[in-house]
Write an enzyme that holds these catalytic residues in place. Structure first.
Site, mmCIF file in Angstrom:
data_model
loop_
_atom_site.group_PDB
_atom_site.id
_atom_site.type_symbol
_atom_site.label_atom_id
_atom_site.label_comp_id
_atom_site.label_asym_id
_atom_site.label_seq_id
_atom_site.Cartn_x
_atom_site.Cartn_y
_atom_site.Cartn_z
ATOM 1 N N HIS A 83 0.804 -1.219 0.000
ATOM 2 C CA HIS A 83 0.000 0.000 0.000
ATOM 3 C C HIS A 83 0.836 1.268 0.000
ATOM 4 C CE1 HIS A 83 -3.460 -2.568 0.677
ATOM 5 N NE2 HIS A 83 -4.176 -1.539 0.306
ATOM 6 N N MET A 100 3.153 1.957 -1.805
ATOM 7 C CA MET A 100 3.384 2.328 -3.197
ATOM 8 C C MET A 100 2.137 2.975 -3.785
ATOM 9 S SD MET A 100 5.935 2.251 -5.210
ATOM 10 C CE MET A 100 5.424 3.890 -5.761
ATOM 11 N N ASP A 101 0.968 2.378 -3.545
ATOM 12 C CA ASP A 101 -0.282 2.981 -4.030
ATOM 13 C C ASP A 101 -0.459 4.394 -3.490
ATOM 14 O OD1 ASP A 101 -1.449 1.077 -5.718
ATOM 15 O OD2 ASP A 101 -2.210 -0.086 -4.041
ATOM 16 N N HIS A 102 -0.177 4.565 -2.218
ATOM 17 C CA HIS A 102 -0.390 5.865 -1.601
ATOM 18 C C HIS A 102 0.621 6.894 -2.084
ATOM 19 C CE1 HIS A 102 -2.635 3.694 1.895
ATOM 20 N NE2 HIS A 102 -3.314 3.720 0.766
ATOM 21 N N GLY A 108 -0.758 8.018 -5.290
ATOM 22 C CA GLY A 108 -1.889 8.910 -5.070
ATOM 23 C C GLY A 108 -1.464 10.306 -4.663
#
Length: 397
Positions: free
Chosen positions: A164, A166-168, A171
């Site tokens: 997560h 990386m996703d954040h 974003g």
């Protein structure tokens, strides 16, 4: 008023990276309308057993503050309604594979005809152009592609997947780019298409290692080591699974630490007397520091080291963060009421703005389609009969 009060976002994003972008903007005051469909709900909205609960905790984390409407984007009337929504928005955000929005009839060229100054934000694994733009991806792959995974882990082990975080990171980069595009629109009156590639975000985070590689220097996995500091790492404490993080940045700090652990002679040991020598012999420091820390309560040890000017703290679990009075006092952790009245802890926005209402979460996770009366009725001006007909025809579904 929050900094982004008055900004409206038509949010077509799914999963985590794109939704985290719009979630961050919603906390600063943007009205975010999440477009969903019961035909293919966001995979994170689906209830499943995770984190000790049946509810979709991952979805809650990126969807609080948002409004929700249902739209079947494979129905012509659903696409037409999506265009009307974009027509009253400042930003259209999406996170499908490159080309999907265009195939749905909602590509940037089409949306620009709907609203000339629309800012469209596209988040994907490899970007909207290039030979690999069609590649699918998810958080661990972003880290693998971007070089972060290879650098993470211990020297004698495999790369460590980035999830997560990386996703954040993607974003947050997308949110920053969105604000830059809106500022450009304010100056020029023109919208634009913002293209965020997750793998490029990952590579931007390893810039110093890319510089080293260009100079012929290979940097591998370092575990908990630092390239210069020593001692630097995690040490056991007397408390079960409570690890003490210590980072010494100078010879003076090392001398203090040697005294605290009851080994003052180590400060003058030729192997450890200077920062360079300590780093070269850092493995030999693990035993004496670990022997001391293993007999200490974690919180007390961290407080003692901090009092003496040494950077140290326990490696915190999420439960520590939720209960932390400092985070609570700043509004970084707050309680949010869900639509069913359930109260849960949530992570607030990490920024503060003097003189303005603090960014943060003011409402819980929206029910699927729970805001259609406002969006379709008040905002787009459809009558109840028109909305009912679209529901009957499964354009709203």
């Amino acid at each position: 008023m929050k900094p982004l009060t008055g900004l409206r976002i038509a949010d077509f994003t799914v999963h985590a990276a794109g939704p985290f972008c719009t979630h961050m903007l919603s906390q600063m005051g943007a009205e975010v309308i999440k477009v969903e469909t019961a035909l293919r709900p966001d995979i994170f909205r689906k209830p499943h057993a995770v984190y000790g609960r049946q509810g979709p905790a991952t979805f809650d984390q990126v969807s609080s503050n948002k409004l929700s409407v249902r739209l079947n984007l494979k129905h012509p009337e659903g696409v037409a309604l999506a265009k009307k929504l974009v027509g009253v928005a400042d930003v259209a955000a999406e996170s499908f594979r490159a080309g999907v929005m265009a195939r749905l009839g909602l590509g940037y060229d089409i949306l620009r005809d709907v609203k000339r100054d629309i800012v469209m934000v596209s988040v994907s694994s490899s970007g909207q152009t290039g030979p690999e733009s069609h590649f699918a991806g998810y958080a661990p792959l972003f880290g693998a592609w971007g070089g972060l995974g290879y650098l993470s882990g211990h020297a004698d082990g495999p790369p460590v997947e980035m999830r997560h975080v990386m996703d954040h990171s993607v974003g947050m980069h997308a949110a920053l780019a969105t604000l830059a595009a809106l500022n450009r629109r304010r100056r020029t009156g023109e919208g634009c298409h913002v293209d965020i590639a997750a793998r490029e975000v990952a590579s931007s985070l390893v810039g110093d290692f890319l510089t080293a590689a260009s100079a012929g220097v290979s940097v591998g996995r370092m575990g908990n080591d630092d390239m210069v500091r020593a001692p630097h790492g995690l040490f056991p404490t007397a408390d079960a699974d409570r690890w003490l993080s210590i980072s010494v940045s100078s010879d003076a700090e090392w001398k203090v630490l040697a005294g605290i652990i009851g080994q003052p002679q180590l400060a003058d040991d030729p192997r450890f007397a200077t920062q360079a020598e300590r780093h070269a012999n850092r493995r030999a420091l693990d035993a004496p520091i670990g022997a001391w820390s293993a007999g200490q309560g974690g919180e007390a040890a961290a407080e003692r080291l901090q009092a003496e000017g040494i950077a140290a703290h326990l490696s915190w679990a999420a439960s520590d963060i939720v209960a932390d009075p400092h985070m609570r006092a700043r509004g970084a952790i707050l309680d949010v009421a869900e639509t069913d009245g359930t109260i849960r802890a949530a992570i607030g926005h990490p920024a503060r703005f003097a003189g303005d209402d603090a960014p943060g979460i003011t409402r819980g996770t929206p029910a699927l389609g729970g805001d259609e009366d406002y969006v379709y009725g008040e905002l787009l001006g459809l009558s109840r009969a028109q909305i009912g007909a679209l529901v009957e025809d499964e354009a709203i579904y």
